[in-house]
Design an enzyme around this catalytic site. Structure first.
Site, short mmCIF file in Angstrom:
data_model
loop_
_atom_site.label_atom_id
_atom_site.label_comp_id
_atom_site.label_asym_id
_atom_site.label_seq_id
_atom_site.Cartn_x
_atom_site.Cartn_y
_atom_site.Cartn_z
N LYS A 225 81.98 126.91 104.78
CA LYS A 225 82.51 128.15 105.37
C LYS A 225 82.28 129.20 104.43
CE LYS A 225 82.22 126.45 109.44
NZ LYS A 225 81.08 126.83 110.27
N LYS B 241 75.42 124.15 120.64
CA LYS B 241 76.64 123.54 121.09
C LYS B 241 76.60 123.55 122.61
CE LYS B 241 79.10 125.69 117.22
NZ LYS B 241 77.90 126.19 116.30
MG MG Z 1 77.26 127.43 112.50
#
Ligand code: MG
Length: 368
Positions: free
Chosen positions: A165, A265
């Protein structure tokens, strides 16, 4: 077969690592997840799960799932849960947009279709590839040294794919990528996911500073156009995520050669029916995928496993086991990570049995 009742349960999912942090100082400590239960007049009961990554990641929020189910649910009573394309058209006609609201219902209806036909969802989605699928591990945003120190432990759990991240201060992000890359072993894969956190010039600076490193760059900037501009000026394999939320933008991205891998997603697309369309299109177009959801527990992870394992192996870049990040089990029969891999259940439907004592009383009940 007819849908007779739609219920929803709210469940809190704390994290083993207490906090998950990503770009722009965003973080979550306890996930607010919604389990959707669809009941039928034939005795079949299906389940789905929707868990936004907080209210500030995608245009979705946890209470919105429940509010949307109260709005949409009455339009679906009496519909056949096995006729999934028709059911999705009904949902789109009754509620414009809000794909994440529809996702849990759609997953639950696939669970019912599987039970009614005696087939696992992954076989209904196209067929089971291989014995299992490999997982990536997200590395929460910390100092470069703290992130690098996590790699050995995750590798001991069997992970060989790491998603860093980044999307913070570009100078620190350069150090994050270098520090983690130094811990990699042959066969490992590294993705630097900025989650829209860099401005265009920052993204180009970071990528040029790590030009010698074998790393994928994921969703550097907020808009599609900014990402495309970055993509055209850097050498790294490139992943789009947040911007790709329907077939129109997916086709445009293919035409622009805007990505090498796409992150799809389930709730971002609106359920298994719609993500399957996008997934199959990506296979036809030669685009590999990370297949997952925004977050979730056992039921979301089961749906991800069925989707991932029904994808031709060479097109499955990676997938994830969110249920291993959280401390609460909400269903029996969900996939469990073994050596950094997971497998979709061979039982009919999703193959899960929700723990009703953990779910508690429903917060939404729609029966007419
Ligand atoms: Mg991503």
């Amino acid at each position: 077969m007819k849908i007779t009742r739609i219920l929803a349960y709210r469940v809190e999912l704390p994290l083993h690592e207490t906090t998950y942090k990503w770009s722009g100082g965003k973080s979550v400590t306890v996930f607010d997840s919604t389990v959707v239960r669809v009941e039928t007049d034939a005795g079949f009961v299906g389940h789905g799960e929707v868990c936004p990554l907080g209210p500030f990641y995608l245009p979705a929020y946890a209470e919105g799932v429940r509010a949307g189910l109260r709005e949409l649910g009455p339009h679906l009573i009496g519909e056949d849960p096995r006729q999934l394309a028709k059911l999705n058209r009904r949902m789109d006609a009754a509620l414009k947009g809000h794909p994440y609201v529809k996702s849990g219902i759609d997953i639950a209806c696939w669970d019912i279709l599987g039970q009614a036909t005696g087939m696992p969802v992954c076989e209904l989605l196209g067929g089971r590839y291989g014995d299992d699928v490999h997982l990536y591990r997200a590395i929460s945003q910390e100092t470069p040294d703290a992130m690098a120190a996590k790699v050995a432990g995750y590798r001991a759990e069997g992970y060989h794919r790491f998603q860093l991240k980044v999307g913070g201060d570009p100078d620190v992000d350069i150090e994050r990528i270098r520090a983690v890359a130094a811990k990699l072993q042959p066969g490992d894969r590294l993705v630097a996911d900025a989650n829209t956190g860099w401005v265009q010039h920052e993204a180009i600076r970071v990528a040029k500073a790590v030009r010698d490193i074998d790393v994928y760059i994921e969703q550097p900037c907020l808009t599609y156009e900014e990402c495309l501009a970055v993509r055209r000026r850097i050498p790294h394999p490139f992943v789009l995520d947040e911007n790709i939320d329907d077939l129109g933008i997916l086709l445009r991205a293919k035409a622009d050669l805007a990505m090498d891998v796409v992150n799809l997603k389930i709730s971002k697309l609106g359920g298994l029916t719609k993500i399957r369309q996008a997934r199959d299109l990506c296979v036809s177009m030669g685009i590999a995928m990370t297949l997952e959801d925004s977050w979730g527990g056992d039921i979301a992870t089961a749906a991800i496993a069925h989707l991932a394992q029904s994808t031709p192996t060479e097109f499955l870049f990676t997938t994830t086991d969110f249920n291993s990040y959280v401390t609460v089990d909400i269903a029996d029969g969900a996939p469990r990570r073994v050596n950094g891999r997971m497998a979709a259940s061979k039982d009919p439907g999703l193959g899960i049995r929700p723990k009703m004592d953990v779910l508690g009383d429903p917060v939404v009940v729609v029966d007419r």
